[in-house]
Design a protein around this motif. Structure first.
Motif, PDB file in Angstrom:
ATOM      1  N   LEU A  23       0.844  -1.189   0.000  1.00 48.20           N
ATOM      2  CA  LEU A  23       0.000   0.000   0.000  1.00 48.20           C
ATOM      3  C   LEU A  23       0.880   1.240   0.000  1.00 48.20           C
ATOM      4  O   LEU A  23       1.730   1.414   0.870  1.00 48.20           O
ATOM      5  N   SER A  24       0.662   2.101  -0.985  1.00 44.30           N
ATOM      6  CA  SER A  24       1.407   3.362  -1.083  1.00 44.30           C
ATOM      7  C   SER A  24       0.607   4.467  -0.407  1.00 44.30           C
ATOM      8  O   SER A  24      -0.558   4.705  -0.759  1.00 44.30           O
ATOM      9  N   VAL A  25       1.237   5.156   0.547  1.00 48.77           N
ATOM     10  CA  VAL A  25       0.543   6.133   1.382  1.00 48.77           C
ATOM     11  C   VAL A  25       1.273   7.473   1.340  1.00 48.77           C
ATOM     12  O   VAL A  25       2.500   7.531   1.488  1.00 48.77           O
ATOM     13  N   LEU A  26       0.512   8.547   1.145  1.00 43.50           N
ATOM     14  CA  LEU A  26       1.035   9.902   1.252  1.00 43.50           C
ATOM     15  C   LEU A  26       0.377  10.566   2.457  1.00 43.50           C
ATOM     16  O   LEU A  26      -0.849  10.689   2.516  1.00 43.50           O
ATOM     17  N   CYS A  27       1.186  10.981   3.420  1.00 43.33           N
ATOM     18  CA  CYS A  27       0.701  11.684   4.615  1.00 43.33           C
ATOM     19  C   CYS A  27       1.111  13.147   4.520  1.00 43.33           C
ATOM     20  O   CYS A  27       2.298  13.449   4.391  1.00 43.33           O
ATOM     21  N   LEU A  28       0.135  14.040   4.586  1.00 42.06           N
ATOM     22  CA  LEU A  28       0.396  15.475   4.508  1.00 42.06           C
ATOM     23  C   LEU A  28      -0.039  16.149   5.807  1.00 42.06           C
ATOM     24  O   LEU A  28      -1.180  15.975   6.252  1.00 42.06           O
ATOM     25  N   GLY A  29       0.866  16.919   6.382  1.00 45.49           N
ATOM     26  CA  GLY A  29       0.547  17.667   7.587  1.00 45.49           C
ATOM     27  C   GLY A  29       1.069  19.084   7.489  1.00 45.49           C
ATOM     28  O   GLY A  29       2.166  19.305   6.970  1.00 45.49           O
ATOM     29  N   ALA A  30       0.311  20.028   7.973  1.00 43.37           N
ATOM     30  CA  ALA A  30       0.757  21.419   7.947  1.00 43.37           C
ATOM     31  C   ALA A  30       1.925  21.631   8.904  1.00 43.37           C
ATOM     32  O   ALA A  30       2.881  22.344   8.587  1.00 43.37           O
ATOM     33  N   HIS A  31       1.852  21.019  10.075  1.00 43.45           N
ATOM     34  CA  HIS A  31       2.838  21.247  11.129  1.00 43.45           C
ATOM     35  C   HIS A  31       3.341  19.925  11.710  1.00 43.45           C
ATOM     36  O   HIS A  31       2.686  18.892  11.595  1.00 43.45           O
ATOM     37  N   SER A  32       4.491  20.000  12.352  1.00 49.46           N
ATOM     38  CA  SER A  32       4.997  18.860  13.105  1.00 49.46           C
ATOM     39  C   SER A  32       3.944  18.430  14.115  1.00 49.46           C
ATOM     40  O   SER A  32       3.367  19.282  14.791  1.00 49.46           O
ATOM     41  N   ASP A  33       3.700  17.174  14.215  1.00 48.19           N
ATOM     42  CA  ASP A  33       2.756  16.459  15.091  1.00 48.19           C
ATOM     43  C   ASP A  33       1.365  16.288  14.500  1.00 48.19           C
ATOM     44  O   ASP A  33       0.570  15.499  14.995  1.00 48.19           O
ATOM     45  N   ASP A  34       1.012  17.015  13.432  1.00 46.59           N
ATOM     46  CA  ASP A  34      -0.333  16.898  12.854  1.00 46.59           C
ATOM     47  C   ASP A  34      -0.612  15.483  12.352  1.00 46.59           C
ATOM     48  O   ASP A  34      -1.665  14.902  12.646  1.00 46.59           O
ATOM     49  N   ILE A  35       0.307  14.939  11.577  1.00 46.83           N
ATOM     50  CA  ILE A  35       0.092  13.603  11.010  1.00 46.83           C
ATOM     51  C   ILE A  35      -0.036  12.571  12.128  1.00 46.83           C
ATOM     52  O   ILE A  35      -0.924  11.714  12.110  1.00 46.83           O
ATOM     53  N   GLU A  36       0.851  12.672  13.105  1.00 43.90           N
ATOM     54  CA  GLU A  36       0.847  11.703  14.204  1.00 43.90           C
ATOM     55  C   GLU A  36      -0.474  11.734  14.974  1.00 43.90           C
ATOM     56  O   GLU A  36      -1.022  10.695  15.327  1.00 43.90           O
ATOM     57  N   ILE A  37      -0.983  12.946  15.232  1.00 44.00           N
ATOM     58  CA  ILE A  37      -2.241  13.078  15.957  1.00 44.00           C
ATOM     59  C   ILE A  37      -3.409  12.560  15.122  1.00 44.00           C
ATOM     60  O   ILE A  37      -4.254  11.811  15.603  1.00 44.00           O
TER      61      ILE A  37
END
Length: 217
Positions: free
Chosen positions: A13-27
């Motif tokens: 599975l190919s996944v793109l994770c986009l977050g504006a700021h550090s910690d956004d993706i993790e949360i």
């Protein structure tokens, strides 16, 4: 509620994770990523944080390494767009995303939700869905003081072990955020419990997303 899998154990599975700021993706999607890993899905992840300068960038990279060290492959890309000013940088961010699209065609994209009250989060959602028009996009949520948590239509159940690992990693890697009154284990666990109730998650916890478009075949 009918269950639809992004991928089965052993599948790629190919996944793109986009977050504006550090910690956004993790949360927003950290538990889902950990659950896919635990289920034996072979993940290829591109993890992108658009505003990650200085200490926040160091935190972002170390956290991504911790979340992704068991995936099949991953890359971490950190941008230097000015925090809190994404709408005024819309042209540059769109160009950045277009360049990303030239290199990637992910199976699924995780990004901020359109209803998010934070202007950076909202702008990234609008640009993501504009640039990646022919992709499955799951929009994640970030708890904060704005009171913008709302109805979602897609859920990923989490085991208690996965949720605890997500929370432990967040608290370990984002020291700059610990002084914020919403950044604590109670907030993360509480939201996951509420979403778990909504989807009757077997282990009581879940992450929730919004999907605007999906094709069933």
């Amino acid at each position: 509620m009918r269950k639809v899998s992004l991928a089965r154990p052993g599948e790629r599975l190919s996944v793109l994770c986009l977050g504006a700021h550090s910690d956004d993706i993790e949360i927003g999607v950290g538990g889902t990523i950990l659950s896919l890993i635990s289920a034996g899905v072979e993940l290829d992840v591109c993890w992108c944080v658009l505003s990650a300068d200085g200490e926040r960038g160091i935190e972002a990279r170390k956290s991504a390494d911790a979340f992704l060290h068991k995936v099949a492959s991953y890359s971490v890309e950190l941008g230097d767009f000015r925090d809190s000013y994404f709408p005024s940088q819309s042209t540059q961010i769109k160009q950045w995303l277009l360049a990303l699209r030239e290199r990637l065609s992910p199976d699924v994209i995780f990004t901020h939700t359109r209803e998010d009250a934070h202007q950076d989060h909202r702008e990234l959602n609008l640009l993501t869905t504009n640039v990646f028009r022919n992709h499955l996009v799951l929009e994640y949520e970030i708890p904060k003081w704005d009171g913008d948590i709302c109805h979602r239509n897609t859920y990923v159940p989490l085991s208690e072990d996965v949720l605890n690992t997500k929370i432990d990693l967040l608290l370990e890697h984002f020291g700059t955020q610990r002084s914020k009154d919403w950044f604590d284990a109670d907030a993360f666990q509480g939201l996951a419990r509420l979403r778990g109730i909504e989807c009757r998650a077997p282990a009581r916890f879940a992450e929730a997303f919004t999907v605007r478009k999906i094709m069933l075949a």
